[in-house]
Design a protein around this motif. Structure first.
Motif, PDB file in Angstrom:
ATOM      1  N   TYR A 128      -1.389   5.109   4.655  1.00 44.37           N
ATOM      2  CA  TYR A 128      -0.681   6.547   4.112  1.00 44.37           C
ATOM      3  C   TYR A 128      -1.214   6.414   2.547  1.00 44.37           C
ATOM      4  CZ  TYR A 128       3.446   7.168   1.372  1.00 44.37           C
ATOM      5  OH  TYR A 128       4.740   8.370   1.148  1.00 44.37           O
ATOM      6  N   ASP A 129      -1.942   5.326   2.141  1.00 43.10           N
ATOM      7  CA  ASP A 129      -2.248   5.664   0.768  1.00 43.10           C
ATOM      8  C   ASP A 129      -3.316   7.281   1.059  1.00 43.10           C
ATOM      9  OD1 ASP A 129      -1.478   3.736  -0.595  1.00 43.10           O
ATOM     10  OD2 ASP A 129      -2.564   1.985  -1.053  1.00 43.10           O
ATOM     11  N   LEU A 148       3.750   9.705   9.357  1.00 44.23           N
ATOM     12  CA  LEU A 148       3.411   8.738   7.846  1.00 44.23           C
ATOM     13  C   LEU A 148       4.216  10.100   6.469  1.00 44.23           C
ATOM     14  CD1 LEU A 148       0.413   6.773   7.386  1.00 44.23           C
ATOM     15  CD2 LEU A 148       2.425   5.999   8.112  1.00 44.23           C
ATOM     16  N   TYR A 191      -2.336  15.277  -1.743  1.00 42.81           N
ATOM     17  CA  TYR A 191      -1.717  16.024  -2.489  1.00 42.81           C
ATOM     18  C   TYR A 191      -3.282  16.329  -3.322  1.00 42.81           C
ATOM     19  CZ  TYR A 191       2.509  15.054  -0.915  1.00 42.81           C
ATOM     20  OH  TYR A 191       3.745  15.423  -0.165  1.00 42.81           O
ATOM     21  N   THR A 215      -1.209   0.056   7.422  1.00 38.72           N
ATOM     22  CA  THR A 215      -0.594   1.191   7.377  1.00 38.72           C
ATOM     23  C   THR A 215      -0.407   1.791   6.317  1.00 38.72           C
ATOM     24  OG1 THR A 215       0.734   0.320   9.028  1.00 38.72           O
ATOM     25  CG2 THR A 215       2.036   2.739   8.056  1.00 38.72           C
ATOM     26  N   CYS A 241      -1.779  10.243   1.225  1.00 42.08           N
ATOM     27  CA  CYS A 241      -1.336   9.960  -0.209  1.00 42.08           C
ATOM     28  C   CYS A 241      -2.101  11.289  -0.545  1.00 42.08           C
ATOM     29  CB  CYS A 241      -0.669   9.669  -0.695  1.00 42.08           C
ATOM     30  SG  CYS A 241       1.449   9.006  -0.465  1.00 42.08           S
ATOM     31  N   GLU A 242      -3.491  10.707  -0.840  1.00 39.39           N
ATOM     32  CA  GLU A 242      -5.333  11.532  -1.746  1.00 39.39           C
ATOM     33  C   GLU A 242      -4.901  12.753  -0.730  1.00 39.39           C
ATOM     34  OE1 GLU A 242      -7.947   8.568  -1.509  1.00 39.39           O
ATOM     35  OE2 GLU A 242      -6.578   7.564  -2.345  1.00 39.39           O
TER      36      GLU A 242
END
Ligand SMILES: Cc1cc2nc3c(=O)[nH]c(=O)nc-3n(C[C@H](O)[C@H](O)[C@H](O)COP(=O)(O)OP(=O)(O)OC[C@H]3O[C@@H](n4cnc5c(N)ncnc54)[C@H](O)[C@@H]3O)c2cc1C
Ligand code: SF4
Lengths: 186, 560
Positions: free
Chosen positions: A142-143, A20, A150, A138, A146-147
């Motif tokens: 992915y969410d 991802l 970052y 997925t 991202c958390e």
């Protein structure tokens, strides 16, 4: 050792996260510790206080007393909400006032299993194909990736703030802040 | 320390439901006049030590996971969902979850707003007499004028601590004095966007901010940390409403009870006698008071009135939510670094005031008149939000480094005036419950033709400013979602704007309004509504300063 996932699941998750958010000239999700962020969320209640909300006011990265690593205590209702979100409602009436809730643990366990026991050994094209065929799962990973990538390193991902430096983002900056000049000029 | 006397069956002077900007303003004024006050707040306390000397808490932080992904300030949509539908044609509801909720915590939405607090203009209080009616909407004058409210605007600007430049906005209403503080620094992007707007004839100005630009009330100036909208301020440089709560507590006349839900206002048929509430132990109790002030925000306030069995047919009706039009532009050669500073430092009001072009557009859309709203320059620039916008896979990190949707993007958001429509409403959902077993608030909402036409008119104009700035591409979107042109059908998603108003309408006539010009319910004169529920029309300005000014007026009437 992962907190909640099995070693096998953790391996598969690591491969997923790396597809991802793959490494290029800077580290990808695997090296940045994103699987630890996700495993840390799934196993948040193995810690006391649970690792849901990092503390304040400062991380110590830009001065001040480091407080992020001191996670907040949860009130009873907060615990109910987060246990339900993570563990699912498990047939308990106090968790099912608006119906059954499927927890993140179950979604991860089933999603990772559905990717197949050989997922880690597949070539990247085959991995992507399987990820696309499980679009809802997925998207969830992915969410979270991202958390983890970052967000603040205290949650287990973004190890040594490697993802922030990779994009030129300073991260949390209190109590230093930015000067008026840094705000208003290019 | 003296404690208010509501505990143990003795009557307190006032119970305040909700500790946001509205409830805090009332608490500040009542306690200064020596009234005993108990503030019930269903959310948790992360703001201030409830014991003397009421030190400000250290729970807030620059943490995108905690604030925007894990509901730190509440409401948790699992514990307290809301529901949404555009109309009965959607059935009981089409969505269950987070419907533009505002924090449920001590301090309410004030804690994490980035605090742009302009006043309304004079004609906002008299739309019907200024512009006339609109078919399909209940346009009416307010039962008070700008001149009535001006002293209270000035008063709450001092209480909250507002920075601004009184001379900068030629379209602003008159004011009796300067702002308490000068404006803070301009965002770099706003330096560029205000220059471009000026070349096209607009009148941008530094947004009046509920953020300290200099030390104020014992709190430090903002140091531009960039985690502003959606975050609590780690150094307490936001004045909204911590200053008022701290002052109220310091009098010794106030008590705040967090994690305590008021489930019902109790009455003896003629007057309210107090409230029923459920504290952290889950046990239902009651407390008596001479006055009950309801400041739960424009969704929870009508919900509480309905839960209490109040039967005025207009409770919950005329729900208004600013119609957002967002124009975004991409700039390959610029980096805006919006993660430094307060995100939105500038506004322009030109779309609020009709001109020849907007009058013509209104006529073409078959409307008697049309108004937009404030245009906000810029927005926050945080990476988790950005990352989720990109596709996963090999392009992800290159996108994050180049940052076309954060660091190289500039946007304008218009908070468009939403007309009051009787069928747009809050009521109790027939099936969905909160964790304590009470029916949740249901939105039934669709925009009026006016909002769609105003958006269609002003959206391209905002995009033109981006082009004048040198944008390589621009795009315009709205919330609620994409809508078709005149006569078209509104989309089904819930509005995003957190500016919610109008559900306990104020007026002189009990047949056409629920509360009077002092915020008192016509039916029960010792129940005072102190939030944006009482707004008659929505204007195109953020509601917070105006609701605080109204709360100050209502509280002043209570003590005099
Ligand atoms: C990200 C963001 C940015 C914003 N920016 C701006 C801006 O720039 N300008 C502007 O004007 N506005 C802005 N707003 C809107 C602003 O936050 C609201 O207008 C303001 O908070 C409303 O104040 P209030 O006191 O009426 O209600 P709230 O702030 O909603 O406070 C109500 C409180 O009452 C509590 N409560 C409700 N019901 C009960 C009950 N039954 N029992 C006990 N407690 C109860 C709630 O938990 C809540 O804490 C913004 C909002 C958000 C979320
Ligand atoms: S930008 Fe300023 S006011 Fe906003 S949270 Fe940071 S320090 Fe506080």
């Amino acid at each position: 050792m992962p907190t909640w996932l099995t070693i096998e699941e953790y391996r598969t998750l690591t491969a997923v996260c790396e597809r991802l958010i793959p490494a290029d000239q800077t580290p990808g999700a695997a090296e940045a510790g994103v699987p630890d962020y996700i495993d840390g969320l799934l196993g948040a209640f193995s810690f006391d206080p649970p690792r849901i909300w990092a503390g304040g006011s400062f991380s110590g990265r830009h001065g001040g007393q480091p407080g992020f690593a001191r996670f907040h205590r949860l009130a009873a209702l907060d615990e109910l909400a987060w246990r339900t979100r993570i563990e699912g409602s498990l047939g308990r009436p106090e968790r099912e006032f608006n119906g059954v809730v499927v927890g993140l643990q179950e979604r991860y366990r089933e999603g990772l299993a559905a990717l197949g026991p050989d997922f880690c050994d597949c070539d990247p094209d085959e991995q992507d194909l399987r990820l696309r065929s499980l679009a809802t799962f997925t998207q969830l990973v992915y969410d979270h990736s991202c958390e983890g990538m970052y967000g603040a390193p205290e949650y287990g991902g973004n190890r040594d703030a490697v993802a922030w430096s990779g994009i030129g983002f300073a991260g949390d900056v209190e109590p230093r802040g930015w000067t008026d000049h840094e705000v208003s000029e290019a | 320390m003296d404690r208010p006397r509501g505990i143990g069956g003795v009557t307190v002077d006032a119970i305040i439901v909700g500790s946001g900007p509205g409830g805090s303003t009332v608490a500040d004024i009542l306690t200064a006049a020596g009234w005993s006050v108990v503030i019930f707040e269903k959310g948790r306390n992360h703001l201030i030590d409830l014991e003397h000397p009421h030190r400000l808490a250290d729970d807030f932080s620059n943490d995108e996971i905690k604030f925007t992904n894990r509901h730190f300030l509440g409401p948790d949509p699992f514990l307290e969902p809301r529901t949404f539908r555009t109309g009965p044609e959607d059935g009981d509801h089409s969505f269950v979850g987070d419907v533009n909720s505002i924090p449920s915590t001590v301090g309410g939405g004030g804690t994490h707003a980035d605090g742009k607090v302009p006043r309304f203009r004079e004609e906002d209080f008299g739309l019907l007499s200024t512009y006339g009616p609109q078919p399909g909407a209940s346009v009416a004058d307010w039962p008070l004028t700008y001149a009535d409210l001006e002293p209270f605007y000035a008063n709450v600007e001092r209480r909250i601590g507002v920075s601004g430049d009184a001379a900068a906005n030629p379209l602003a209403a008159w004011r009796s004095g300067p702002y308490p503080m000068p404006p803070g620094p301009s965002m770099y992007g706003a330096v560029l966007s205000t220059a471009a707007a000026e070349t096209l004839g607009y009148h941008p100005y530094p947004a009046p901010g509920a953020t300290n630009s200099v030390p104020y009330d014992g709190r430090p100036p903002c140091n531009n940390c960039g985690f502003c909208a959606f975050f609590g301020c780690p150094i307490h440089a936001k004045g909204d409403p911590v200053a008022m709560l701290q002052r109220a507590l310091m009098t010794g006349n106030a008590e705040i009870r967090p994690e305590t839900f008021v489930s019902r206002i109790r009455t003896d048929g003629r007057r309210a006698t107090g409230v029923g509430f459920i504290g952290p132990d889950g046990v239902e109790r009651s407390m008596d008071a001479r006055y009950v002030v309801v400041a739960g925000g424009a969704v929870e306030t009508p919900r509480l009135l309905l839960l209490s069995g109040f039967d005025h047919p207009l409770i919950g009706r005329h729900l208004m939510v600013h119609f957002q039009t967002i124009a975004a532009g991409g700039f390959a050669d610029l980096r805006f670094h919006a993660e430094r500073g307060r995100a939105v430092t500038h506004l322009h009001d030109d779309a609020v005031v009709p001109d020849d072009a907007s009058r013509k557009a209104a006529t073409q859309a078959g409307l008697p008149w049309m108004r937009g709203g404030i245009v906000e320059h810029g927005g926050p620039g945080l990476p988790i939000l950005e990352a989720k916008l990109y596709r996963w896979g090999p392009t992800h990190k290159e996108n994050m480094r180049r940052s076309p949707l954060r660091d190289r993007l500039w946007a304008f958001t218009m908070q468009g005036e939403d007309l009051p429509v009787a069928t747009n409403r809050i009521d109790l959902d027939p099936t969905v419950r909160d964790v304590r077993g009470f029916p949740v608030a249901r939105y039934t909402y669709k925009p009026h033709q006016h909002e769609l036409a105003a958006s269609a008119h002003h959206g391209p104009r905002m995009a033109a400013i981006l082009e004048a700035m040198g944008a390589e591409w621009t795009s315009v979107a709205t919330s609620p979602g994409s809508v078709e042109g005149p006569g078209g059908r509104a989309s089904v998603d819930a509005p995003m704007s957190r500016h919610v108003m109008g559900t306990v309408r104020m007026g002189e006539d009990p047949a056409t309004s629920v509360a009077d010009s002092n915020g008192c319910l016509h039916q029960l004169s010792n129940v005072v509504i102190a939030d944006s529920s009482v707004f008659v029309t929505s204007s195109g300005y953020g509601p917070t300063l105006t609701l605080a000014a109204l709360a100050a007026r209502f509280a002043t009437a209570m003590v005099s």
